[in-house]
Design a protein around this motif. Structure first.
Motif: not given
Length: 246
Positions: A56-60
């Motif tokens: 999973r992306g850290n920003a989104d």
């Protein structure tokens, strides 16, 4: 989760069988629209992405990805219960096949729309163009636009000053102004960055607009109607070493 019970009011059309002032219904299964169902689906989707080897992306929190040095990136984006898979063709086909084994879903093919935008993809130039023809058409359908064809979204050297006392729009026209500026903000964000400065000025006067602010809003709309084929184009650029950079 945790044996939570959810009740709903009597739906429209069933009032003659159950008095809404007396009865409520206990939901025996999840229904679309409840926040519990959305959270449960998102948790299930996250488990599936993890199972498929995606991080999973850290920003989104709605972006999932994995990278292989030989095969490149595979990226998934989720929008409520809609998903988009990006990457090299072989990666996408393999990942979608794996995904459809985990969920009962439809593959609608190549992406042609995104958050209200029409996408025009030029594979030869490796470019993607965002336009919003439906939103721009609503300007003509819902607002009385000026007849003059403007070449710029804002009048040169024109500053929208604060409304003087006694010159504010009435409540009805004020509501129309807020609605129009809201549409322009959405258009500016997704497909028409060149109207940013003009829209910003109208947005600053949302609380107490006057006729000058209203005319400025209509001018931006008319400009967008005149240039409805304009859009935001994304494509790789060349770096100093001659390699494509996304």
């Amino acid at each position: 989760e945790n044996n939570e019970q959810i009740y709903t009011k009597i739906p429209q059309g069933f009032e003659k069988y159950w008095d809404p002032k007396v009865w409520v219904w206990l939901l025996l299964r999840t229904v679309y629209g409840t926040k519990q169902a959305a959270i449960c689906f998102w948790k299930t989707l996250l488990k599936a992405m993890t199972y498929m080897g995606l991080a999973r992306g850290n920003a989104d929190p709605c972006l999932y990805w994995k990278y292989d040095e030989e095969r490149g990136y595979t990226i998934w984006l989720s929008w409520i219960d809609d998903c988009l898979c990006l990457g090299p063709r072989d990666n996408v086909l393999e990942s979608k096949t794996e995904f459809t084994k985990l969920f009962d879903c439809d593959d609608v093919g190549e992406m042609k729309e995104y958050v209200g935008c029409k996408l025009t993809i030029n594979k030869k130039e490796r470019s993607m163009k965002f336009t919003q023809p439906v939103l721009i058409q609503s300007f003509e359908d819902e607002f009385k636009l000026p007849s003059y064809n403007y070449k710029t979204p804002g009048e040169p050297h024109k500053v929208l000053h604060k409304c003087e006392e006694g010159f504010a729009l009435d409540n009805k026209k004020h509501g129309v102004y807020r609605k129009g500026v809201g549409k322009l903000l959405h258009l500016m964000r997704w497909s028409r960055p060149e109207i940013y400065n003009a829209v910003r000025e109208t947005a600053r006067r949302m609380s107490e607009p006057n006729d000058a602010h209203f005319k400025a809003m209509l001018r931006i709309m008319k400009y967008c109607v005149n240039t409805k084929d304009h859009g935001w184009t994304l494509k790789p650029s060349r770096t100093w070493d001659g390699k494509d950079r996304e």
